[in-house]
Motif scaffolding. Structure first.
Motif, PDB file in Angstrom:
ATOM      1  N   LEU A 135     -46.375  -1.458-133.200  1.00 36.08           N
ATOM      2  CA  LEU A 135     -45.066  -1.580-133.836  1.00 36.08           C
ATOM      3  C   LEU A 135     -44.965  -2.914-134.566  1.00 36.08           C
ATOM      4  O   LEU A 135     -44.412  -3.005-135.648  1.00 36.08           O
ATOM      5  N   LEU A 143     -44.531   4.101-128.195  1.00 33.60           N
ATOM      6  CA  LEU A 143     -45.193   5.122-127.373  1.00 33.60           C
ATOM      7  C   LEU A 143     -44.466   6.459-127.499  1.00 33.60           C
ATOM      8  O   LEU A 143     -43.257   6.502-127.659  1.00 33.60           O
ATOM      9  N   THR A 168     -40.468   8.866-124.808  1.00 30.77           N
ATOM     10  CA  THR A 168     -40.869   7.832-125.769  1.00 30.77           C
ATOM     11  C   THR A 168     -40.694   6.473-125.098  1.00 30.77           C
ATOM     12  O   THR A 168     -40.103   6.371-124.018  1.00 30.77           O
ATOM     13  N   LEU A 170     -41.438   1.837-125.536  1.00 34.52           N
ATOM     14  CA  LEU A 170     -41.950   0.652-126.211  1.00 34.52           C
ATOM     15  C   LEU A 170     -42.802  -0.107-125.202  1.00 34.52           C
ATOM     16  O   LEU A 170     -42.504  -0.117-124.005  1.00 34.52           O
ATOM     17  N   TYR A 183     -38.827   6.202-121.534  1.00 29.86           N
ATOM     18  CA  TYR A 183     -37.856   7.215-121.149  1.00 29.86           C
ATOM     19  C   TYR A 183     -38.606   8.532-121.066  1.00 29.86           C
ATOM     20  O   TYR A 183     -39.313   8.921-122.007  1.00 29.86           O
ATOM     21  N   ILE A 205     -35.678   6.349-116.802  1.00 33.77           N
ATOM     22  CA  ILE A 205     -35.989   5.271-117.730  1.00 33.77           C
ATOM     23  C   ILE A 205     -36.609   4.175-116.869  1.00 33.77           C
ATOM     24  O   ILE A 205     -36.005   3.708-115.902  1.00 33.77           O
TER      25      ILE A 205
ATOM     26  N   GLY B 256     -40.006   2.070-135.019  1.00 37.01           N
ATOM     27  CA  GLY B 256     -38.955   1.841-134.012  1.00 37.01           C
ATOM     28  C   GLY B 256     -37.912   2.946-134.067  1.00 37.01           C
ATOM     29  O   GLY B 256     -37.495   3.478-133.015  1.00 37.01           O
ATOM     30  N   VAL B 259     -39.300   6.054-132.481  1.00 35.52           N
ATOM     31  CA  VAL B 259     -39.202   6.063-131.012  1.00 35.52           C
ATOM     32  C   VAL B 259     -37.772   6.428-130.598  1.00 35.52           C
ATOM     33  O   VAL B 259     -37.550   7.234-129.677  1.00 35.52           O
ATOM     34  N   ILE B 283     -30.034   4.879-123.778  1.00 31.04           N
ATOM     35  CA  ILE B 283     -30.488   3.485-123.607  1.00 31.04           C
ATOM     36  C   ILE B 283     -31.780   3.274-124.401  1.00 31.04           C
ATOM     37  O   ILE B 283     -31.971   2.288-125.114  1.00 31.04           O
ATOM     38  N   MET B 284     -32.670   4.270-124.256  1.00 33.02           N
ATOM     39  CA  MET B 284     -33.955   4.149-124.970  1.00 33.02           C
ATOM     40  C   MET B 284     -33.741   4.138-126.475  1.00 33.02           C
ATOM     41  O   MET B 284     -34.397   3.394-127.212  1.00 33.02           O
ATOM     42  N   VAL B 287     -32.522   0.674-127.399  1.00 34.27           N
ATOM     43  CA  VAL B 287     -33.571  -0.350-127.308  1.00 34.27           C
ATOM     44  C   VAL B 287     -34.589  -0.180-128.441  1.00 34.27           C
ATOM     45  O   VAL B 287     -35.014  -1.157-129.071  1.00 34.27           O
ATOM     46  N   ALA B 288     -34.968   1.071-128.703  1.00 30.28           N
ATOM     47  CA  ALA B 288     -35.974   1.303-129.751  1.00 30.28           C
ATOM     48  C   ALA B 288     -35.418   0.934-131.124  1.00 30.28           C
ATOM     49  O   ALA B 288     -36.149   0.387-131.971  1.00 30.28           O
ATOM     50  N   GLY B 291     -35.404  -2.705-131.271  1.00 28.42           N
ATOM     51  CA  GLY B 291     -36.800  -3.149-131.369  1.00 28.42           C
ATOM     52  C   GLY B 291     -37.359  -2.967-132.762  1.00 28.42           C
ATOM     53  O   GLY B 291     -38.071  -3.836-133.284  1.00 28.42           O
ATOM     54  N   GLY B 292     -37.036  -1.819-133.384  1.00 27.17           N
ATOM     55  CA  GLY B 292     -37.518  -1.570-134.747  1.00 27.17           C
ATOM     56  C   GLY B 292     -36.956  -2.563-135.739  1.00 27.17           C
ATOM     57  O   GLY B 292     -37.682  -3.086-136.600  1.00 27.17           O
TER      58      GLY B 292
END
Lengths: 216, 351
Positions: A135, A143, A168, A170, A183, A205, B256, B259, B283-284, B287-288, B291-292
């Motif tokens: 990334l 991921l 998915t 990170l 997650y 998660i 990002g 994801v 949440i994911m 965060v992704a 992050g991106g």
């Protein structure tokens, strides 16, 4: 206890395995939030809670073996009609990377749900793949993974008809330190029994972090 | 028949001695004169020796043969009591070969004394021919033998033909033969480069105002093991990119968001409709997405690829190390250079 036997055996063999040259050994601690949902025809029962465990990972020449364990207590969500349960899980996952960004995986997981009234044991066999793409340079990774679960055996229930997991995440890797946030949703649909069709779903998660050692 | 045969026989007897004498050659005639001299048949030896040194002698006479003839002429005249003439012939021998000498086992003290007089009156320098020689400058040296006919100041120098810098092989008094040595180094102390060299010998008599000089040319070549080539500069094909392209930041943002989209899809499309999903997927997603976006801005500010920079640096260091080793081995080979010295001219050239 018999299901735990192979895991114990693997643990005993671990020192001999790592004594071989060129093996990378990783130890990761897992902290996860689990969301377990069950619909057995009486409405959705839901329990959530914190799961804690760890992973030991051995890797040599693109082939890796993950041995993992996690345990925790899931508390029934008020109004969902469920009861609290303890979860314990042991797993072994073999991985092979045919491409730098692709990992093929296959493994088995032994899981136990314990409640005040009964203990339910699960055996899940899974096969799938995980994609890892950088990334940001080679520090952050994106991921994505998906597995089919061709065999899901639960005591007292017929084998699941349709099962899979997907997710998915990170990952962060700097030097010997590895962290990832993933997650995952695992879904199992059991065959209909009369007018009832049982479905179970475990969403997690998970934050994992640890260190990688190179053994010579 | 008998009269004709007798005529032919007479003609044969008249012609054969003349033909034989003409074909005898200088060496044979000189040998004949020496034998006559040793038998003390001086009167018969003298005409032969004079014939050899005469300008009208039709056959070829080498310098060594001429010097030999002069020596025997001088020695013969000493025996006849003609010392002044003997000195003249001995001087003629010395002028042509400063190494000329009389062997005490073959000549009398009177002859040697007369020869010594000739030495004092004649001044010349000599230089022995240099044979083809291999010299390892670390352990060996080239030997050169020079001579002066009597006491003199002698200076021997060596320089590249056309060059101005020279090596002084000797500079000082000398009387007679002297062996000089050259260690193969030039005036700068470095190994003498290949090329043609001029070895000059200049002498000034200490008994008179006479001076003489000689010059010889030698070729110097290097015999050295083949040298290794150094490794070429690393090309673009051998180096990794050290900076991300401009599109990398945008790609990171897309990954990002991918994801995040994947987490959203898993939570909505793959989940059981009756069971639904919790907040974990969202949440994911959050965060992704963050992050991106963070990766996007980070990559815009940090284009370099440290790992590739390190690998390229290591490759360059490997190459530099290999080249240093090659240079070291080449230096060792050059240090083991052998000088091949061959004469390039007649033994001595008088300038």
């Amino acid at each position: 206890m018999s299901r735990v036997g192979p895991m114990v055996l693997a643990g005993l063999l671990l020192p001999a395995i790592v004594s071989a040259q060129g093996i990378e050994l990783s130890g990761l601690i897992t902290v996860a939030h689990g969301d377990h949902r069950v619909d057995a025809g009486l409405g959705v029962e839901r329990a959530t809670g914190l799961l804690v465990g760890g992973v030991v990972r051995l890797e040599r020449r693109g082939i890796a073996l993950d041995l993992s364990g996690v345990t925790g207590h899931l508390t029934a969500v008020q109004g969902s009609g469920g009861i609290d349960r303890d979860v314990s899980q042991l797993g072994a996952l073999a991985q092979f990377a045919p491409l730098p960004w692709l990992v093929l995986e296959s493994g088995v997981t032994f899981r136990s749900f314990g409640t005040v009234v009964a203990r339910q044991r699960w055996t899940l066999v899974r096969a799938g793949a995980e994609a890892r793409v950088p990334l940001s340079g080679e520090t952050f990774w994106a991921l994505g993974h998906a597995h089919l679960l061709p065999m899901v055996s639960v005591n007292g229930l017929p084998n699941a008809a349709t099962s899979f997991d997907a997710g998915t995440g990170l990952a962060y890797r700097r030097g010997r330190f590895v962290f990832d946030l993933t997650y995952t949703l695992e879904r199992c649909d059991f065959p209909s029994q009369g007018s009832t069709r049982r479905s179970e779903q475990l969403g997690t998660i998970a934050l994992r972090g640890g260190v990688e050692l190179r053994l010579h | 028949m008998s009269r004709r045969a007798a005529a032919l026989g007479l003609a044969f007897l008249l012609i054969v001695p003349t033909t034989t004498a003409a074909q005898a050659g200088t060496a044979e005639l000189l040998q004949q004169a020496r034998q006559l001299y040793e038998r003390l048949e001086i009167e018969r030896a003298l005409p032969i020796l004079r014939q050899i040194v005469s300008p009208e002698w039709p056959l070829e006479v080498t310098n060594a043969q001429r010097v030999e003839a002069y020596k025997y002429l001088g020695a013969a005249l000493v025996l006849r009591g003609k010392q002044d003439s003997a000195v003249l012939y001995f001087r003629a021998a010395l002028e042509r070969d400063a190494f000329a000498d009389l062997d005490p086992a073959q000549f009398t003290p009177a002859q040697e004394g007369t020869f010594a007089i000739a030495r004092r009156r004649t001044f010349s320098v000599g230089l022995r021919p240099i044979p083809e020689t291999r010299v390892d400058p670390r352990t060996g040296r080239l030997s050169v033998t020079v001579v002066t006919t009597h006491a003199a100041l002698l200076r021997a120098t060596l320089r590249v033909l056309g060059g101005t810098e020279y090596v002084v092989l000797y500079n000082g008094p000398n009387d007679g033969a002297r062996e000089l040595g050259w260690n193969g180094l030039g005036p700068d102390g470095q190994l003498a480069p290949p090329g043609r060299y001029d070895l000059s010998v200049v002498g000034r008599s200490q008994l008179g105002a006479q001076a003489d000089s000689l010059r010889i040319y030698v070729d110097v070549r290097h015999e050295v093991e083949p040298l290794e080539d150094t490794l070429p500069m690393l090309g673009t094909a051998e180096l990794l990119p050290e900076r991300h392209t401009e599109s990398t930041a945008g790609n990171d943002l897309l990954k990002g968001l991918g994801v995040a989209g994947g987490a959203l899809a898993v939570g909505s499309l793959l989940a059981n409709d009756r069971l639904g999903t919790g907040h974990d997927g969202r949440i994911m997603v959050g965060v992704a997405t963050v992050g991106g976006i963070a990766a996007f801005f980070y990559r815009r500010e940090h284009r370099e690829i440290p790992r590739n920079v390190a690998l390229n640096t290591a490759r360059r260091a490997d190459r530099d190390g290999a080249n240093a080793a090659i240079r070291s081995r080449n230096t060792d080979r050059i240090a083991r250079t052998i000088l091949l010295i061959t004469p390039a001219s007649a033994p001595a050239v008088r300038p």
